[in-house]
Design a protein around this motif. Structure first.
Motif, PDB file in Angstrom:
ATOM      1  N   LYS A   1      -6.301   7.072   8.669  1.00 18.11           N
ATOM      2  CA  LYS A   1      -7.645   6.700   8.244  1.00 18.11           C
ATOM      3  C   LYS A   1      -7.590   6.350   6.761  1.00 18.11           C
ATOM      4  O   LYS A   1      -7.178   7.176   5.942  1.00 18.11           O
ATOM      5  N   LYS A   2      -7.999   5.145   6.436  1.00 17.14           N
ATOM      6  CA  LYS A   2      -8.000   4.682   5.054  1.00 17.14           C
ATOM      7  C   LYS A   2      -9.414   4.274   4.655  1.00 17.14           C
ATOM      8  O   LYS A   2     -10.013   3.411   5.289  1.00 17.14           O
ATOM      9  N   ASP A   3      -9.929   4.933   3.617  1.00 11.05           N
ATOM     10  CA  ASP A   3     -11.228   4.588   3.060  1.00 11.05           C
ATOM     11  C   ASP A   3     -10.995   3.549   1.976  1.00 11.05           C
ATOM     12  O   ASP A   3     -10.396   3.841   0.936  1.00 11.05           O
ATOM     13  N   GLY A   4     -11.450   2.325   2.227  1.00  9.21           N
ATOM     14  CA  GLY A   4     -11.225   1.243   1.279  1.00  9.21           C
ATOM     15  C   GLY A   4     -12.390   0.972   0.348  1.00  9.21           C
ATOM     16  O   GLY A   4     -12.404  -0.043  -0.342  1.00  9.21           O
ATOM     17  N   SER A   5     -13.368   1.879   0.312  1.00  9.32           N
ATOM     18  CA  SER A   5     -14.514   1.677  -0.566  1.00  9.32           C
ATOM     19  C   SER A   5     -14.153   1.991  -2.009  1.00  9.32           C
ATOM     20  O   SER A   5     -13.050   2.465  -2.313  1.00  9.32           O
ATOM     21  N   ARG A   6     -15.084   1.751  -2.897  1.00  9.69           N
ATOM     22  CA  ARG A   6     -14.828   1.956  -4.320  1.00  9.69           C
ATOM     23  C   ARG A   6     -14.558   3.414  -4.671  1.00  9.69           C
ATOM     24  O   ARG A   6     -13.949   3.714  -5.698  1.00  9.69           O
TER      25      ARG A   6
ATOM     26  N   MET B   1      -9.426  -0.133  14.164  1.00 10.76           N
ATOM     27  CA  MET B   1     -10.848  -0.394  13.942  1.00 10.76           C
ATOM     28  C   MET B   1     -11.044  -0.702  12.467  1.00 10.76           C
ATOM     29  O   MET B   1     -10.679   0.098  11.601  1.00 10.76           O
ATOM     30  N   LEU B   2     -11.623  -1.857  12.183  1.00  9.10           N
ATOM     31  CA  LEU B   2     -11.778  -2.332  10.817  1.00  9.10           C
ATOM     32  C   LEU B   2     -13.254  -2.553  10.520  1.00  9.10           C
ATOM     33  O   LEU B   2     -13.981  -3.110  11.334  1.00  9.10           O
ATOM     34  N   SER B   3     -13.673  -2.113   9.336  1.00  9.10           N
ATOM     35  CA  SER B   3     -15.042  -2.324   8.905  1.00  9.10           C
ATOM     36  C   SER B   3     -15.056  -2.494   7.398  1.00  9.10           C
ATOM     37  O   SER B   3     -14.450  -1.686   6.676  1.00  9.10           O
ATOM     38  N   LEU B   4     -15.715  -3.547   6.900  1.00  5.30           N
ATOM     39  CA  LEU B   4     -15.783  -3.750   5.453  1.00  5.30           C
ATOM     40  C   LEU B   4     -17.101  -4.418   5.073  1.00  5.30           C
ATOM     41  O   LEU B   4     -17.677  -5.178   5.842  1.00  5.30           O
ATOM     42  N   THR B   5     -17.552  -4.090   3.874  1.00  3.31           N
ATOM     43  CA  THR B   5     -18.772  -4.653   3.321  1.00  3.31           C
ATOM     44  C   THR B   5     -18.548  -4.970   1.852  1.00  3.31           C
ATOM     45  O   THR B   5     -18.074  -4.120   1.099  1.00  3.31           O
TER      46      THR B   5
ATOM     47  N   TRP C   1     -10.379   1.622   7.539  1.00  3.83           N
ATOM     48  CA  TRP C   1      -9.335   1.184   8.469  1.00  3.83           C
ATOM     49  C   TRP C   1      -8.935   2.415   9.258  1.00  3.83           C
ATOM     50  O   TRP C   1      -8.434   3.391   8.697  1.00  3.83           O
ATOM     51  N   ASP C   2      -9.159   2.394  10.567  1.00  5.36           N
ATOM     52  CA  ASP C   2      -8.796   3.510  11.450  1.00  5.36           C
ATOM     53  C   ASP C   2      -7.765   3.020  12.449  1.00  5.36           C
ATOM     54  O   ASP C   2      -8.035   2.092  13.214  1.00  5.36           O
ATOM     55  N   ALA C   3      -6.594   3.626  12.434  1.00  9.46           N
ATOM     56  CA  ALA C   3      -5.507   3.231  13.327  1.00  9.46           C
ATOM     57  C   ALA C   3      -5.129   4.403  14.225  1.00  9.46           C
ATOM     58  O   ALA C   3      -4.931   5.530  13.744  1.00  9.46           O
TER      59      ALA C   3
ATOM     60  N   TYR D   1       2.576   1.990   2.801  1.00 12.63           N
ATOM     61  CA  TYR D   1       1.892   0.843   3.391  1.00 12.63           C
ATOM     62  C   TYR D   1       0.404   0.785   3.047  1.00 12.63           C
ATOM     63  O   TYR D   1      -0.159  -0.309   2.953  1.00 12.63           O
ATOM     64  N   TYR D   2      -0.228   1.947   2.881  1.00 10.69           N
ATOM     65  CA  TYR D   2      -1.676   1.972   2.701  1.00 10.69           C
ATOM     66  C   TYR D   2      -2.112   2.396   1.299  1.00 10.69           C
ATOM     67  O   TYR D   2      -3.302   2.351   0.992  1.00 10.69           O
TER      68      TYR D   2
END
Length: 257
Positions: A131-136, A175-179, A150-152, A106-107
Motif C-alpha cells: 500500500k503506497k500513499d502518494g498524497s502530499r 487498485m489505483l486512485s489519484l487526484t 496504490w494498492d497491490a 520500487y515504491y
C-alpha cells in the motif's frame, strides 16, 4: 452473481466498499463469493507489540481480528486464531524482510505485508501486499498529488514439489486512485483497477521465495505498462482531442505587467 461482479469491476476503488456493502445486502446468499472475489482498497493497522504497521486483508483475518506478520499475534487479541506452521512462519519472516527492501526500492516508501498459510496437497499459498500513499502527506511523498493511493495484492498458489520443480500460479490485482488540483487545470480524478494472472513451472533449486519474487517483479512491470497504456494513455488521448496543444513553434506567454 455475474452481474454483481461485472458491476464491481467498473466501480471506482474509492466507492467499492460502499458498493460491496450494498450488494451484500441485496445478495446475502452470495456473500461468501463476493467477499472472496472482490478486492477492496487495503487498510492498515498498528502492531502494538512491535509498533510496526501492517496491512489488513481477508488472508490474515479471523473473526474481527487480524494477524500481524511481524509479531505473529492477532489484533485485537484472539486466543485461538490460526497460525502458520514453524516452517512456513520462518519463510514468512524472510519474505517480509525481502519484500520490505523491494518496496523501498520500487515504491520509495509505503507499507508492505506478506502472509503465508498451508493449503491442501502439501502445498501453500502466499499473499504479498503493498500500500503506497502518494498524497502530499504520504510516505515517500513528492508533492504532486492532492490525494493518491496504490494498492497491490499478489496471491501465489504454490503446488507440491515434483522432481525438483513446483507449479506457481500468481493472481495480481492493482487498485489505483489519484487526484490532482491546481488553479490552471482545476481538479482531476483518475481511478481504476486491473487484474492479471500467470502460471509457471519452476525449479526450486534457488528456493520458493526467489521464484515468487521474480514472478511478482515481472507481473508488476506488466501491470504498470497496462495502466500507463489503458488509463493514462486514453486520458491523454481524450484531453488532447478536447483541448489540442498549441502548434509547434508557438509558445503561450502570460501577459506582462
Amino acid at each position: 452473481m455475474e452481474a454483481a461482479m461485472d458491476l464491481m469491476r467498473r466501480i471506482s476503488p474509492k466507492e467499492s466498499e460502499t458498493a460491496l456493502s450494498t450488494l451484500l445486502s441485496l445478495l446475502p446468499h452470495h456473500s461468501a463469493d463476493l467477499l472472496s472475489q472482490v478486492d477492496l482498497p487495503l487498510q492498515v493497522c498498528m502492531d502494538q507489540h512491535l509498533m510496526k504497521e501492517f496491512i489488513l486483508c481477508e488472508y490474515n483475518r479471523d473473526a474481527d481480528s487480524y494477524r500481524s506478520p511481524w509479531s505473529n499475534k492477532y489484533f485485537p487479541p484472539l486466543e485461538d486464531g490460526p497460525l502458520p506452521s514453524a516452517q512456513l512462519r520462518k519463510l514468512e519472516i524472510e519474505a517480509n524482510e525481502v519484500f520490505t527492501v523491494y518496496r523501498d526500492q520500487y515504491y520509495e516508501g509505503g507499507i508492505s505485508s506478506v502472509y503465508i498459510w498451508e493449503d491442501h496437497n502439501e502445498s501453500f499459498i502466499a499473499c504479498f501486499l503493498i500500500k503506497k500513499d502518494g498524497s502530499r502527506t504520504g510516505h515517500g511523498r513528492r508533492g504532486y498529488l492532492q490525494e493518491g493511493s496504490w494498492d497491490a495484492v499478489h496471491v501465489i498458489e504454490v503446488g507440491p514439489e515434483e522432481e525438483g520443480t513446483a507449479h506457481y500460479c500468481l493472481t495480481s490485482t492493482v487498485m489505483l486512485s489519484l487526484t490532482t488540483e491546481n488553479k490552471s487545470s482545476g481538479t482531476f480524478n483518475l481511478s481504476g483497477s486491473i487484474r492479471r494472472q500467470m502460471s509457471h513451472d519452476l525449479s526450486v533449486a534457488e528456493g520458493h521465495l526467489c521464484n515468487m519474487g521474480k514472478m511478482i517483479e515481472e507481473m508488476e512491470g506488466k501491470l504498470r505498462n497496462s495502466l500507463d497504456q489503458v488509463y493514462f494513455g486514453k486520458t491523454r488521448e481524450m484531453v488532447c482531442t478536447l483541448r489540442p496543444p498549441p502548434p509547434d513553434g508557438i509558445q503561450l506567454r502570460l501577459p506582462e505587467n
